[in-house]
Design a protein around this motif. Structure first.
Motif, PDB file in Angstrom:
ATOM      1  N   ARG A  64      -4.557  -6.196  -1.363  1.00  0.00           N
ATOM      2  CA  ARG A  64      -4.235  -7.281  -0.386  1.00  0.00           C
ATOM      3  C   ARG A  64      -4.607  -8.674  -1.001  1.00  0.00           C
ATOM      4  O   ARG A  64      -5.719  -8.819  -1.809  1.00  0.00           O
ATOM      5  CB  ARG A  64      -5.072  -7.012   0.857  1.00  0.00           C
ATOM      6  CG  ARG A  64      -4.467  -5.864   1.787  1.00  0.00           C
ATOM      7  CD  ARG A  64      -5.342  -5.910   2.915  1.00  0.00           C
ATOM      8  NE  ARG A  64      -4.938  -4.859   3.930  1.00  0.00           N
ATOM      9  CZ  ARG A  64      -5.938  -3.823   4.208  1.00  0.00           C
ATOM     10  NH1 ARG A  64      -7.282  -4.003   3.828  1.00  0.00           N
ATOM     11  NH2 ARG A  64      -5.738  -2.695   4.926  1.00  0.00           N
ATOM     12  N   ASN A  78       6.306   0.762   7.162  1.00  0.00           N
ATOM     13  CA  ASN A  78       7.534   0.927   6.344  1.00  0.00           C
ATOM     14  C   ASN A  78       8.373   1.167   7.103  1.00  0.00           C
ATOM     15  O   ASN A  78       8.648   1.158   8.450  1.00  0.00           O
ATOM     16  CB  ASN A  78       7.116   1.773   5.032  1.00  0.00           C
ATOM     17  CG  ASN A  78       7.019   2.936   5.418  1.00  0.00           C
ATOM     18  OD1 ASN A  78       7.357   3.395   6.513  1.00  0.00           O
ATOM     19  ND2 ASN A  78       6.444   4.062   4.684  1.00  0.00           N
ATOM     20  N   ALA A 124      -4.617   6.927   0.910  1.00  0.00           N
ATOM     21  CA  ALA A 124      -4.117   5.720   0.998  1.00  0.00           C
ATOM     22  C   ALA A 124      -4.748   4.641  -0.095  1.00  0.00           C
ATOM     23  O   ALA A 124      -6.004   4.956  -0.688  1.00  0.00           O
ATOM     24  CB  ALA A 124      -4.384   4.899   2.123  1.00  0.00           C
ATOM     25  N   GLY A 141       4.688   0.713   1.618  1.00  0.00           N
ATOM     26  CA  GLY A 141       4.969  -0.229   2.818  1.00  0.00           C
ATOM     27  C   GLY A 141       4.052  -1.490   2.555  1.00  0.00           C
ATOM     28  O   GLY A 141       3.574  -1.611   1.653  1.00  0.00           O
ATOM     29  N   THR A 158       1.052  -4.114   4.000  1.00  0.00           N
ATOM     30  CA  THR A 158      -0.345  -3.931   4.913  1.00  0.00           C
ATOM     31  C   THR A 158      -0.610  -5.075   5.275  1.00  0.00           C
ATOM     32  O   THR A 158      -0.344  -6.091   4.372  1.00  0.00           O
ATOM     33  CB  THR A 158      -1.372  -2.983   3.972  1.00  0.00           C
ATOM     34  OG1 THR A 158      -2.648  -2.986   4.545  1.00  0.00           O
ATOM     35  CG2 THR A 158      -1.569  -3.652   2.782  1.00  0.00           C
ATOM     36  N   GLN A 183      -4.197  -7.355   7.269  1.00  0.00           N
ATOM     37  CA  GLN A 183      -5.324  -7.177   7.676  1.00  0.00           C
ATOM     38  C   GLN A 183      -5.902  -8.321   8.652  1.00  0.00           C
ATOM     39  O   GLN A 183      -5.544  -9.425   8.029  1.00  0.00           O
ATOM     40  CB  GLN A 183      -6.549  -6.688   6.933  1.00  0.00           C
ATOM     41  CG  GLN A 183      -7.625  -6.246   7.715  1.00  0.00           C
ATOM     42  CD  GLN A 183      -8.628  -5.695   6.576  1.00  0.00           C
ATOM     43  OE1 GLN A 183      -9.071  -6.229   5.580  1.00  0.00           O
ATOM     44  NE2 GLN A 183      -9.231  -4.560   6.848  1.00  0.00           N
ATOM     45  N   SER A 233      -6.435  -3.392  10.848  1.00  0.00           N
ATOM     46  CA  SER A 233      -5.354  -3.164   9.666  1.00  0.00           C
ATOM     47  C   SER A 233      -4.148  -2.700  10.334  1.00  0.00           C
ATOM     48  O   SER A 233      -4.242  -1.551  11.160  1.00  0.00           O
ATOM     49  CB  SER A 233      -6.019  -1.857   8.586  1.00  0.00           C
ATOM     50  OG  SER A 233      -7.129  -2.600   8.048  1.00  0.00           O
ATOM     51  N   ALA A 244       0.708  -1.054  -0.104  1.00  0.00           N
ATOM     52  CA  ALA A 244      -0.099  -0.089   0.037  1.00  0.00           C
ATOM     53  C   ALA A 244       0.817   1.108  -0.001  1.00  0.00           C
ATOM     54  O   ALA A 244       1.962   1.128   0.429  1.00  0.00           O
ATOM     55  CB  ALA A 244      -0.842  -0.035   1.204  1.00  0.00           C
ATOM     56  N   HIS A 245       0.184   2.314  -0.610  1.00  0.00           N
ATOM     57  CA  HIS A 245       0.758   3.614  -0.103  1.00  0.00           C
ATOM     58  C   HIS A 245      -0.014   4.293   0.497  1.00  0.00           C
ATOM     59  O   HIS A 245      -1.170   4.855   0.346  1.00  0.00           O
ATOM     60  CB  HIS A 245       1.080   4.281  -1.587  1.00  0.00           C
ATOM     61  CG  HIS A 245       1.937   5.756  -1.508  1.00  0.00           C
ATOM     62  ND1 HIS A 245       1.289   6.743  -0.981  1.00  0.00           N
ATOM     63  CD2 HIS A 245       3.154   5.633  -1.634  1.00  0.00           C
ATOM     64  CE1 HIS A 245       2.231   7.482  -0.942  1.00  0.00           C
ATOM     65  NE2 HIS A 245       3.480   7.062  -1.388  1.00  0.00           N
ATOM     66  N   ASP A 246       0.292   4.590   1.974  1.00  0.00           N
ATOM     67  CA  ASP A 246      -0.497   5.048   3.091  1.00  0.00           C
ATOM     68  C   ASP A 246       0.460   6.270   3.666  1.00  0.00           C
ATOM     69  O   ASP A 246       0.295   7.313   3.195  1.00  0.00           O
ATOM     70  CB  ASP A 246      -0.765   3.960   4.073  1.00  0.00           C
ATOM     71  CG  ASP A 246      -1.778   4.564   5.096  1.00  0.00           C
ATOM     72  OD1 ASP A 246      -1.835   5.744   5.371  1.00  0.00           O
ATOM     73  OD2 ASP A 246      -2.398   3.771   5.703  1.00  0.00           O
ATOM     74  N   GLY A 273      -4.241   0.588  -1.716  1.00  0.00           N
ATOM     75  CA  GLY A 273      -3.400  -0.445  -1.528  1.00  0.00           C
ATOM     76  C   GLY A 273      -4.114  -1.963  -2.379  1.00  0.00           C
ATOM     77  O   GLY A 273      -5.278  -1.631  -2.753  1.00  0.00           O
ATOM     78  N   PHE A 319      -0.369  -1.034   8.879  1.00  0.00           N
ATOM     79  CA  PHE A 319       0.489  -0.690   7.681  1.00  0.00           C
ATOM     80  C   PHE A 319       1.850  -0.312   8.491  1.00  0.00           C
ATOM     81  O   PHE A 319       2.046   0.342   9.526  1.00  0.00           O
ATOM     82  CB  PHE A 319      -0.105   0.586   7.102  1.00  0.00           C
ATOM     83  CG  PHE A 319       0.967   1.183   6.082  1.00  0.00           C
ATOM     84  CD1 PHE A 319       0.849   0.647   4.800  1.00  0.00           C
ATOM     85  CD2 PHE A 319       1.994   2.295   6.545  1.00  0.00           C
ATOM     86  CE1 PHE A 319       2.142   1.410   4.069  1.00  0.00           C
ATOM     87  CE2 PHE A 319       2.755   2.859   5.715  1.00  0.00           C
ATOM     88  CZ  PHE A 319       2.870   2.323   4.366  1.00  0.00           C
TER      89      PHE A 319
END
Length: 146
Positions: A143, A55, A139, A42, A44, A46, A51, A36-38, A141, A53
């Protein structure tokens, strides 16, 4: 930050080992792992309604408050609440901790694959006044569900 790098070196292999167990994958217990980009790019994960996250410079943990689903069960709208920590510039010159309230949508792409997008309003506390206060991030992402 040294703590974040140590966390990734320890937590990521443990999480991957736990997810690789045959019984967990066979039961489809609601575990997801992806990218994900949060708070930067990085990993993620769940588990049921929680959840995570992380990096090398940040970590965020959110718990599901409310979940809304369409009739087919392919699109979910949700509201989470949680907290975060980030080393703002990667050098330890400043840090930021805070609370966040992600609001998002998740889409079933395939039976075991989901994508999500969310708006993340948050209030951050920092040792540098410029980085303290209310802000809204986003964010995105994907999964793999087990």
């Amino acid at each position: 930050m040294k703590f974040s790098k140590t966390l990734i070196r320890i937590a990521l292999p443990l999480m991957l080992a736990a997810l690789a167990t045959p019984s967990l994958a066979a039961n489809r217990t609601g575990v997801g792992l992806g990218v994900a980009h949060d708070l930067g790019l990085g990993v993620t994960a769940q588990l049921r309604g929680t959840s995570i996250f992380f990096n090398s410079d940040a970590i965020a943990v959110d718990m599901r408050l409310q979940n809304f689903t369409n009739n087919l069960g392919t699109v979910h709208a949700y509201i989470d609440a949680g907290g975060f920590y980030r080393d703002g510039d990667g050098n330890g010159d400043y840090y930021q901790t805070g609370v966040r309230l992600p609001v998002g949508l998740s889409f079933g792409i395939a039976p075991s694959l989901e994508a999500y997008i969310q708006a993340v309003p948050h209030y951050g506390f920092s040792d540098v006044d410029y980085y303290e206060g209310f802000d809204v991030d986003g964010a995105l992402g994907i999964r793999l569900r087990f």
